[in-house]
Each structure stands twice: as structure tokens, then as C-alpha cells.
Design a protein around this motif. Structure first.
Motif: not given
Length: 332
Positions: A147-148, A151, A156, A159, A161, A164, A307, A309-310
Motif C-alpha cells: 500500500i503506497g 502494487n 483491486i 482487499t 487495509d 492487497i 479499490r 491502488q496507486s
């Protein structure tokens, strides 16, 4: 790789007893069954997995592929991916499974990899593999570095927190669409678990991936007969043509009467924390006409809860297009 003891049981009860006894001795997750070893040995070399004991089950009679009850197919836990993919009954009745297996790994790995081993295949998330980074799946409470972080290949759907990581299997996406059942024997007896209930979402406990308990041994997988006239297909999108994990994939089982959809099962790969059965897509398709507009509507429904991620936001549209293309192809 850490030193380990190798146990070679001569029967299924002996294997279960050996694994369960070790768990009782508080070694728990430090005991593993081993078959082809194509996944486990990799992680042992990386010190991600450090079992004190390996229970070698290769001598057990669990490699048959044969007809089951009521037109079903029974696939032994030790049946190799190659044997399954090329078996006449699989190619004729469940081509989606053959196509999925042949789209994964290399010939050499498929020759060694087992059906049950593939069911239990670990994520290929780089942070799970690298012990210098925090990973809640590998070591609860250390955080999810993905996460961050890097990824692009990760999940998606499904997942949390805490994790993922994506499920890497092709075989299991097809088995999800085929509504396979996992047959398990353990210290508490035998049970049958639908594949939809076999995997657990990461939630707050990403280290727990299935409903298996210490000592549990998968003996075989059964696949129910499909409706007469049903077709199936597996479509995989990836960065290169071979030996690559899916960016996204779709397994479809469908029956139409004319242009009317009478039966449909949809599963997605590469995008889920588990092999992702999409009941939302099925609901959007059931009873509808097999048209491009309805296929796209099903794809929109399937990815509604994504969901990203970056770095993996592209998977949302890619998965929609993959599912739409698979539905178009299988109903052509």
C-alpha cells in the motif's frame, strides 16, 4: 534455507497424523505437506517459509483423474497440472480448466505442480517474498508495504487495509467458475468445502488464506457436470505471451438458447485477493440476451467494488475489457 526433517508417510491417515501431531506439539505452521514443491521450495529458499518438518505425500494414491458421481469429474490432489490439462475428459467437458492451466507457468513447472498445491499457491507479491519489508500476510502486525509501494500487479477486489496481495493462480479461477468442491480429510474426519467457501479474504487476518486446519489434507477436487450444451473459455491478459502471471483473466461457463442466456458462471483472475467469483456479473447476464451491451453491463457490475491502488488503476478498465471479450468469444 533452514534445516528440516522429512517425513514420508505410507498412507493418508499416517500423513494426517504426522501433520496433526506436529501441530499439537506447537510447531503449527512450521509443518508443511509437500508434493511438487514448485511453490513451497521457492519460499523456503527465501526464508519466507521455514518449516521444521515436511510431510512428503507423493507416495499416497491421490493422482487419479476419473469420472465421479452424477457425471462429475474427480481430480486427485496429486494429479499434475500437465496431466489435468491434457486429460481427454477435461478437454472435452471442461475446456476452461485446460486452457487456464496451459496459460500458466512453463511445461517443466506444470509437470511437477499438483492440483492441491496449486489450490494453495502463495501470492507473488514482492513484499511477501522479501523479508526485509513489512508484510502482514507473512508476519502479522508489520504492515502492508504494498500500500503506497509497488502494487502494479496486485489486487483491486477483496482487499483490506491490511493486505492487497493478489491470488496468482490460473487453475483456481477456472475451478471457481466451475463451482468445484474441495475434499478434505483431517484429524476431525472428512468434509467437503465448495471452492467459494475455501478461501478467506484478508480482512484483519491476511495470514489466514483458507479454511484448512492443522492436519487437514486435500485428497481430491470434484467438478460437477455442466448443463448440456454449456460452453466454457479462459482468457488471460498479461505483459508477455508466456510464463507470466495475469494482469487480469476471465473464466466463463455459459449456456445460451438462441441468443438468450440460460446459465452463466463468471470468475476473474489477477484482480482479486482470492480467485474472484463474480455473482454480480452473473446476475447482470442471467436471462438476458447475449449482446455487447449486456456483456459490458456485466463487466461494469463485476468491477463496481474495485479499490485500485496507486499503480494498478488500469486493471479496472482492463478487467472490464477482458470479461467483455471473453463473453463475446465464448458466445460467438
Amino acid at each position: 534455507m533452514q534445516p528440516f526433517e522429512l517425513i514420508t508417510p505410507s498412507s493418508i491417515p499416517d500423513a494426517v497424523k504426522a501433520q496433526a501431531s506436529a501441530a499439537t506439539a506447537q510447531q503449527g505452521s512450521q509443518v508443511r505437506y509437500i508434493a511438487g514443491g514448485t511453490n513451497l521450495v521457492d519460499y523456503m529458499k527465501l526464508n519466507v517459509e521455514m518449516p521444521r518438518q515436511l510431510v512428503d505425500i507423493n507416495g499416497l494414491p491421490l493422482n487419479k483423474i476419473e469420472p465421479g458421481e452424477n457425471g462429475s469429474l474427480k481430480i486427485g490432489a496429486l494429479a499434475s497440472n500437465t496431466a489435468v490439462a491434457h486429460h481427454d475428459l477435461v478437454k472435452q467437458q471442461y475446456p476452461v480448466l485446460s486452457e487456464a492451466i496451459l496459460s500458466g507457468a512453463s511445461t517443466q513447472l506444470r509437470n511437477m505442480a499438483s492440483t492441491a498445491g496449486n489450490l494453495l499457491q502463495k501470492t507473488r507479491c514482492g513484499y511477501y517474498r522479501d523479508t526485509s519489508y513489512g508484510c502482514n500476510k507473512r508476519q502479522p502486525g508489520t504492515g502492508c508495504s504494498a500500500i503506497g509501494g509497488h502494487n502494479r500487479m496486485l489486487a483491486i477486489l477483496g482487499t483490506s487495509d491490511k493486505c492487497i496481495a493478489s491470488n496468482p493462480s490460473d487453475q483456481n479461477v477456472a475451478l471457481a467458475a466451475l463451482e468445484a468442491k474441495i475434499h478434505i480429510t483431517g484429524a476431525k474426519g472428512d468434509r467437503v468445502v465448495p471452492i467459494a467457501d475455501f478461501y478467506t479474504l484478508p480482512g484483519n487476518t491476511p495470514q489466514r488464506e483458507t479454511v484448512l486446519e492443522p492436519g487437514d489434507l486435500i485428497t481430491h477436487v470434484s467438478i460437477p457436470a455442466l448443463p448440456s450444451g454449456a460452453k466454457s473459455l479462459y482468457l488471460k491478459l498479461r505483459d508477455r505471451a508466456s510464463y507470466e502471471f495475469a494482469l487480469t483473466s476471465a473464466a466463463i461457463v455459459i449456456k445460451t438458447s438462441g441468443n438468450h442466456i440460460d446459465f452463466v458462471r463468471v470468475a476473474l483472475g489477477g484482480v482479486g485477493a482470492v480467485p474472484w467469483r463474480s455473482r454480480e456479473a452473473e446476475k447482470a447476464l442471467m436471462g438476458k440476451a447475449a449482446t455487447p451491451a449486456n456483456f459490458r453491463a456485466a463487466a461494469e457490475a463485476a468491477l463496481h467494488g474495485a479499490r485500485p491502488q496507486s499503480q494498478n488503476g488500469f486493471k479496472v478498465e482492463l478487467a472490464k475489457r477482458c470479461l467483455t471479450a471473453a463473453l463475446t468469444k465464448v458466445t460467438a
